[in-house]
Write an enzyme that holds these catalytic residues in place. Structure first.
Site, PDB file in Angstrom:
ATOM      1  N   ASP A   1      35.877  59.891 -12.538  1.00  0.00           N
ATOM      2  CA  ASP A   1      37.237  59.687 -12.325  1.00  0.00           C
ATOM      3  C   ASP A   1      37.704  58.532 -13.193  1.00  0.00           C
ATOM      4  OD1 ASP A   1      38.054  61.844 -11.000  1.00  0.00           O
ATOM      5  OD2 ASP A   1      37.357  61.005  -8.966  1.00  0.00           O
TER       6      ASP A   1
ATOM      7  N   HIS B   1      29.077  55.613  -7.202  1.00  0.00           N
ATOM      8  CA  HIS B   1      28.920  56.809  -6.387  1.00  0.00           C
ATOM      9  C   HIS B   1      28.013  56.754  -5.369  1.00  0.00           C
ATOM     10  CE1 HIS B   1      28.518  61.487  -6.140  1.00  0.00           C
ATOM     11  NE2 HIS B   1      29.649  61.464  -6.468  1.00  0.00           N
TER      12      HIS B   1
ATOM     13  N   HIS C   1      37.508  59.300  -2.550  1.00  0.00           N
ATOM     14  CA  HIS C   1      37.176  60.597  -3.216  1.00  0.00           C
ATOM     15  C   HIS C   1      38.044  61.227  -4.197  1.00  0.00           C
ATOM     16  CE1 HIS C   1      35.315  64.291  -2.900  1.00  0.00           C
ATOM     17  NE2 HIS C   1      35.839  64.891  -1.864  1.00  0.00           N
TER      18      HIS C   1
HETATM   19  N1  CMC Z   1      33.554  48.326  -6.830  1.00  0.00           N
HETATM   20  C1  CMC Z   1      32.992  46.850  -6.366  1.00  0.00           C
HETATM   21  N2  CMC Z   1      31.941  47.227  -5.419  1.00  0.00           N
HETATM   22  C2  CMC Z   1      31.377  48.314  -5.147  1.00  0.00           C
HETATM   23  C3  CMC Z   1      32.160  49.527  -5.657  1.00  0.00           C
HETATM   24  C4  CMC Z   1      33.259  49.556  -6.553  1.00  0.00           C
HETATM   25  N3  CMC Z   1      33.907  50.493  -7.179  1.00  0.00           N
HETATM   26  N4  CMC Z   1      31.567  50.441  -5.213  1.00  0.00           N
HETATM   27  C5  CMC Z   1      30.594  50.309  -4.402  1.00  0.00           C
HETATM   28  N5  CMC Z   1      30.854  48.953  -4.180  1.00  0.00           N
HETATM   29  C6  CMC Z   1      29.662  48.040  -3.396  1.00  0.00           C
HETATM   30  C7  CMC Z   1      30.095  47.891  -2.240  1.00  0.00           C
HETATM   31  O1  CMC Z   1      31.187  47.035  -1.853  1.00  0.00           O
HETATM   32  C8  CMC Z   1      28.526  47.946  -1.302  1.00  0.00           C
HETATM   33  O2  CMC Z   1      28.385  46.384  -1.597  1.00  0.00           O
HETATM   34  P1  CMC Z   1      27.462  45.622  -0.363  1.00  0.00           P
HETATM   35  O3  CMC Z   1      26.430  46.701  -0.439  1.00  0.00           O
HETATM   36  O4  CMC Z   1      27.322  44.337  -0.615  1.00  0.00           O
HETATM   37  O5  CMC Z   1      28.001  46.013   1.075  1.00  0.00           O
HETATM   38  C9  CMC Z   1      27.645  48.564  -2.122  1.00  0.00           C
HETATM   39  O6  CMC Z   1      28.423  48.669  -3.537  1.00  0.00           O
HETATM   40  C10 CMC Z   1      27.500  50.013  -1.902  1.00  0.00           C
HETATM   41  O7  CMC Z   1      28.567  50.402  -1.736  1.00  0.00           O
HETATM   42  P2  CMC Z   1      29.046  51.525  -0.507  1.00  0.00           P
HETATM   43  O8  CMC Z   1      30.492  51.621  -0.216  1.00  0.00           O
HETATM   44  O9  CMC Z   1      27.999  51.445   0.579  1.00  0.00           O
HETATM   45  O10 CMC Z   1      28.658  52.917  -1.364  1.00  0.00           O
HETATM   46  P3  CMC Z   1      28.975  54.310  -0.866  1.00  0.00           P
HETATM   47  O11 CMC Z   1      28.046  55.298  -1.459  1.00  0.00           O
HETATM   48  O12 CMC Z   1      29.395  54.345   0.461  1.00  0.00           O
HETATM   49  O13 CMC Z   1      30.606  54.703  -1.506  1.00  0.00           O
HETATM   50  C11 CMC Z   1      32.019  55.231  -3.194  1.00  0.00           C
HETATM   51  C12 CMC Z   1      30.594  55.477  -2.711  1.00  0.00           C
HETATM   52  C13 CMC Z   1      32.352  56.242  -4.365  1.00  0.00           C
HETATM   53  C14 CMC Z   1      33.033  55.611  -1.969  1.00  0.00           C
HETATM   54  C15 CMC Z   1      32.354  53.719  -3.722  1.00  0.00           C
HETATM   55  O14 CMC Z   1      31.431  53.434  -4.757  1.00  0.00           O
HETATM   56  C16 CMC Z   1      33.702  53.272  -4.069  1.00  0.00           C
HETATM   57  O15 CMC Z   1      34.658  53.096  -3.292  1.00  0.00           O
HETATM   58  N6  CMC Z   1      34.105  53.601  -5.462  1.00  0.00           N
HETATM   59  C17 CMC Z   1      35.625  53.508  -5.993  1.00  0.00           C
HETATM   60  C18 CMC Z   1      36.309  54.717  -5.365  1.00  0.00           C
HETATM   61  C19 CMC Z   1      35.919  55.887  -6.570  1.00  0.00           C
HETATM   62  O16 CMC Z   1      35.717  55.565  -7.542  1.00  0.00           O
HETATM   63  N7  CMC Z   1      35.544  57.304  -6.005  1.00  0.00           N
HETATM   64  C20 CMC Z   1      35.463  58.290  -6.801  1.00  0.00           C
HETATM   65  C21 CMC Z   1      33.710  58.801  -6.508  1.00  0.00           C
HETATM   66  S1  CMC Z   1      33.618  60.241  -7.733  1.00  0.00           S
HETATM   67  C22 CMC Z   1      34.647  61.448  -7.616  1.00  0.00           C
HETATM   68  C23 CMC Z   1      34.319  61.977  -6.124  1.00  0.00           C
HETATM   69  O17 CMC Z   1      33.521  62.566  -5.947  1.00  0.00           O
HETATM   70  O18 CMC Z   1      35.347  62.116  -5.649  1.00  0.00           O
END
Ligand code: CMC
Length: 422
Positions: free
Chosen positions: A363, A305, A264
């Site tokens: 970010d 995201h 986050h």
């Molecule tokens: N790098 C590599 N793979 C990723 C990433 C990433 N940054 N983000 C998602 N994936 C992959 C993930 O491994 C999954 O793959 P699979 O379907 O094969 O299991 C797929 O994409 C979907 O990801 P998810 O974790 O199920 O998606 P989510 O909606 O639960 O997570 C997130 C969203 C923001 C937590 C995630 O994209 C992430 O961890 N990003 C990096 C951290 C980040 O930049 N966070 C800031 C968010 S914006 C500011 C805020 O609102 O706080």
């Protein structure tokens, strides 16, 4: 309103559930009476669950749209300052000039902390993370400002909201100056919201700090872009804690704790750390490979995201702001910015990121902007927290006035042992 219903059939059961529609966005199945009809809904991570109805912020992830009270983020970032936006989020309309003047006066008259709070800082180690200090100091405000804490009284709620918004820059800046062993610089009455924060961060008694107007504008943009984002993890935390009737300071302290995580608000700090680790373009390929590897828990920070499945509109504005301030500072060749640009291009051309619809989020560039402003990495998430306070208090207040407000109490699918005897 047309009485729309969805049908659920399972084994012998056929039930109808009402459909709820807002002014924009997807319709929702009203699951409130499902339990009485013999079902639960299951949605860990709330990927398809609307936890409340809200009139504050609208996000359309497919069309890269973000609206605060109906106004597009691009227009607000261009034409408003952060206090306009904070007022808008809480009250529903932008302030007229007189109302703005009054609001600015109220906020600035509340920006000092109770003098005893200094002692709380002194209880922390000097190397404590600013977010750890902020959680503690904001939580402790409930022990200082309890005179107006009747959560069912709008006047009291406003007073607590003013206090939180007004004091947050002081709380955040002091958590940094304390870590340096420098004296606390007091906030000023006649200085703007963002400039007051920058002044408290960078002024020292023997050398006042002059705020550069271009940097000041960029900082206001960071605050506006981070001010709210509907039911994200920290806002949902504030709502959940608030649903129990907890006081507003406890609610916001819990929001700060939730924001701290790298998935986050901690992502801005993590992104810059990652860029510094990658160091040069020749190593980008290794990191992309790691991000795609199922057996490696590394993720490309600042990418992806939950809601935006197309670009994050905040990221576009942040990237442009980044250009502007690097230009102003004559840092066009800033290696981390170049590295970020190349990493973004390579990731966006990669099949994995295309297929999973992973784009840079707000970010990805905000850390570079903050670094150019002189804000240290450890303070990035603290800046996010001070901006998001505007959204948290607006959501908390909205929830308190909602007829639908109930204690948040999710259910579960039990997967443990069935009944057995000793
Ligand atoms: N790098 C590599 N793979 C990723 C990433 C990433 N940054 N983000 C998602 N994936 C992959 C993930 O491994 C999954 O793959 P699979 O379907 O094969 O299991 C797929 O994409 C979907 O990801 P998810 O974790 O199920 O998606 P989510 O909606 O639960 O997570 C997130 C969203 C923001 C937590 C995630 O994209 C992430 O961890 N990003 C990096 C951290 C980040 O930049 N966070 C800031 C968010 S914006 C500011 C805020 O609102 O706080």
């Amino acid at each position: 309103m047309v009485d729309k219903k969805a049908k659920i059939s399972f084994q012998e059961k056929n039930i109808e559930v009402p459909i709820i529609e807002g002014t924009m966005g997807k319709p929702a199945i009203d699951a409130r009476k499902l339990d009485q009809k013999g079902f639960l809904s299951y949605d860990p991570g709330f990927t398809s669950t609307a936890s409340c109805s809200s009139a504050i912020t609208y996000v359309d992830g497919e069309n890269s749209t973000l609206l605060y009270r109906g106004y597009p983020i691009e227009q607000l970032a261009e034409h408003c300052d952060f206090l306009d936006v904070a007022y808008l989020l809480f009250n529903g309309e932008l302030p007229k000039p007189l109302a703005k003047e009054k609001y600015q006066g109220i906020i600035n008259s509340h920006n000092l902390l109770h003098d005893q709070i200094n002692n709380i800082y002194r209880g922390y180690r000097r190397d404590a993370h600013p977010m750890a200090v902020m959680i503690g100091v904001v939580g402790s405000m409930s022990a200082f400002y309890f005179d107006d804490m009747n959560i069912n009284n709008l006047k009291h709620r406003r007073q607590s909201a003013y206090r939180l918004l007004a004091k947050m820059p002081t709380i955040a800046a002091w958590s940094y100056t304390y870590s340096l062993g420098l004296p606390f610089i007091y906030p000023k009455y006649d200085v703007g919201y963002g400039d007051n924060f920058l002044n408290m961060m960078f002024s020292v008694p023997n050398k006042p700090y002059q705020v550069n107007p271009v940097l000041s504008k960029a900082f206001e943009k960071i605050l506006i872009l981070h001010a709210d984002h509907e039911q994200n993890a920290s806002t949902s935390t504030v709502r959940l804690v608030g649903s129990t009737g907890a006081n507003p300071f406890a609610c916001i302290a819990s929001g700060i704790a939730s924001l701290w995580g790298p998935a986050h608000g901690g992502a801005n700090e993590a992104t810059l750390k990652m860029l510094s680790e990658i160091k040069n373009e020749s190593r980008i390929g290794d990191y992309i490979k790691r991000a795609k590897d199922k057996d490696d828990d590394f993720r490309l920070m600042g990418f992806g995201h939950r809601v935006y499945r197309n670009h994050d509109p905040r990221a576009e504005i942040m990237k442009k702001t980044c250009h502007d301030i690097l230009d102003e500072l004559g840092l066009n060749n800033e290696p981390l910015f170049k590295l970020a640009n190349t990493l973004e291009r390579i990731a966006l051309e990669d099949e994995y990121f295309i297929e999973k619809k992973l784009y840079p989020n707000v970010d990805f560039y905000s850390g570079i902007v903050m670094r150019a402003l002189g804000i240290p990495n450890s303070m990035f998430t603290a800046v996010f927290a001070l901006a998001r306070t505007a959204g948290w208090i607006a959501h908390w207040n909205e929830m308190m006035t909602s007829a639908e407000n109930k204690i948040g109490r999710p259910r579960q699918i039990y997967t443990g042992k069935t009944r057995r005897n000793l």
